[in-house]
Motif scaffolding. Structure first.
Motif, mmCIF file in Angstrom:
data_model
loop_
_atom_site.group_PDB
_atom_site.id
_atom_site.type_symbol
_atom_site.label_atom_id
_atom_site.label_comp_id
_atom_site.label_asym_id
_atom_site.label_seq_id
_atom_site.Cartn_x
_atom_site.Cartn_y
_atom_site.Cartn_z
ATOM 1 N N GLU A 166 -11.354 1.013 -2.941
ATOM 2 C CA GLU A 166 -10.074 0.686 -4.059
ATOM 3 C C GLU A 166 -9.238 2.056 -4.240
ATOM 4 N N SER A 167 -9.216 3.292 -3.480
ATOM 5 C CA SER A 167 -8.267 4.242 -3.073
ATOM 6 C C SER A 167 -6.961 3.994 -1.859
ATOM 7 N N VAL A 168 -6.076 4.622 -2.564
ATOM 8 C CA VAL A 168 -4.315 4.240 -2.054
ATOM 9 C C VAL A 168 -4.069 5.553 -2.484
ATOM 10 N N ILE A 169 -3.460 5.980 -1.337
ATOM 11 C CA ILE A 169 -3.033 7.093 -1.085
ATOM 12 C C ILE A 169 -1.729 7.444 -0.633
ATOM 13 N N PRO A 170 -0.127 7.786 -1.123
ATOM 14 C CA PRO A 170 0.480 7.728 -0.033
ATOM 15 C C PRO A 170 0.706 8.920 0.922
#
Length: 296
Positions: free
Chosen positions: A190-194
């Motif tokens: 569930e982790s999303v990082i730009p």
């Protein structure tokens, strides 16, 4: 006629001669012995030559006997030395093992001190850490990847704060207790990082795969410019993470991006720094009323 055993020697002339000869030889021997005794008492040096000749005669036998004694003594000494050397070698081996253990412990302490110094070095940068805490555990057996910190509200930790090690980003705080916190790791599904590529402005999203790696998805689709070994860092978009912090290194190239390994592996991390949110105003502006209520 008298029995043979009762006859006297005088009845046999041969026996009488033999008996007489024995007496004469005994008398001569006694006389010679007396003379030699007298000469040895009067001039002891007269028999030096005889004694030397006798000594020379028995010398080889004495040497052989001495060599045998020396060899036997050397054999026993060798056996005793071997047994003693065995116990000494066992003791030395144990001491070497203990020395190796102490050396590894010293290396571990040295490594931990280096990590702590690196974390303390964050305070010299523009972003001051909220606190430095120990990473006390992490999950690695499911697609959900969390870690737990030994710091919480009492230490100033808040939801959404970035968590980093000297190597790079570990994740961000998901839940906060009084003296502990739960961290959403980068590899969580569930982790999303730009992110962006460190050497240029190629931007993408780093999504957790749940297997310890990241999926790099390019924002601008087309020709994939990525190559193995490319390093991705935080871009600063979204407002959570300060730009320029290491995130992952590309291992595989795919059609829309690639697969990267997390640079800051939680399994190899002891201490982490909890940093304040980079742009809290931007995050609050983007939050829905429900999200604001949950955070409060």
């Amino acid at each position: 006629m008298a029995p043979t055993s009762a006859r006297r020697s005088g009845h046999s002339r041969r026996a009488q001669y033999g008996l007489f000869t024995g007496y004469v030889l005994a008398a001569i021997g006694a006389a010679v012995g007396a003379i030699l005794l007298g000469v040895s008492l009067w001039r002891p040096s007269s028999f030096n030559g005889l004694r030397g000749a006798a000594a020379d005669t028995v010398a080889p036998v004495g040497e052989a006997s001495a060599a045998g004694r020396a060899g036997g003594q050397g054999l026993f000494d060798s056996i005793a030395g071997y047994l003693a050397a065995g116990s000494q070698n066992a003791k030395l081996k144990q001491e070497v093992e203990l020395a190796r253990i102490r050396l590894k412990e010293a290396e571990a302490v040295k490594t931990e001190n280096a990590r702590l110094k690196a974390l303390l070095g964050f305070s010299e940068s523009e972003t001051k850490p909220v606190t430095v805490a120990r990473l006390i555990g992490s999950s690695a057996a499911s697609t959900r990847r969390f870690a737990y910190l030994s710091a919480g509200k009492n230490q100033g930790v808040g939801i959404g704060m970035p968590v980093r090690s000297p190597r790079g980003i570990v994740g961000r705080v998901l839940e906060v207790g009084a003296n502990s916190s739960r961290v959403l790791l980068l590899a969580d599904s569930e982790s999303v990082i730009p992110v962006r590529r460190s050497k240029d402005e190629v931007v993408a999203f780093a999504e957790g795969r749940g297997d310890g790696r990241l999926r790099i998805r390019l924002i601008n689709l087309g020709i994939n410019p990525l190559k193995k070994g490319d390093v991705f860092v935080t871009s600063g978009a979204g407002g959570y993470y300060h730009p320029g912090i290491a995130v992952g290194i590309l291992q595989e190239v795919t059609g829309d991006g690639g697969i990267a390994a997390v640079i800051s592996d939680p399994a190899a991390t002891d201490y982490v720094a909890v940093e304040p949110i980079w742009q809290p105003e931007a995050i609050k502006a983007a939050q829905t009323p429900v999200e604001k209520a949950i955070e409060e």
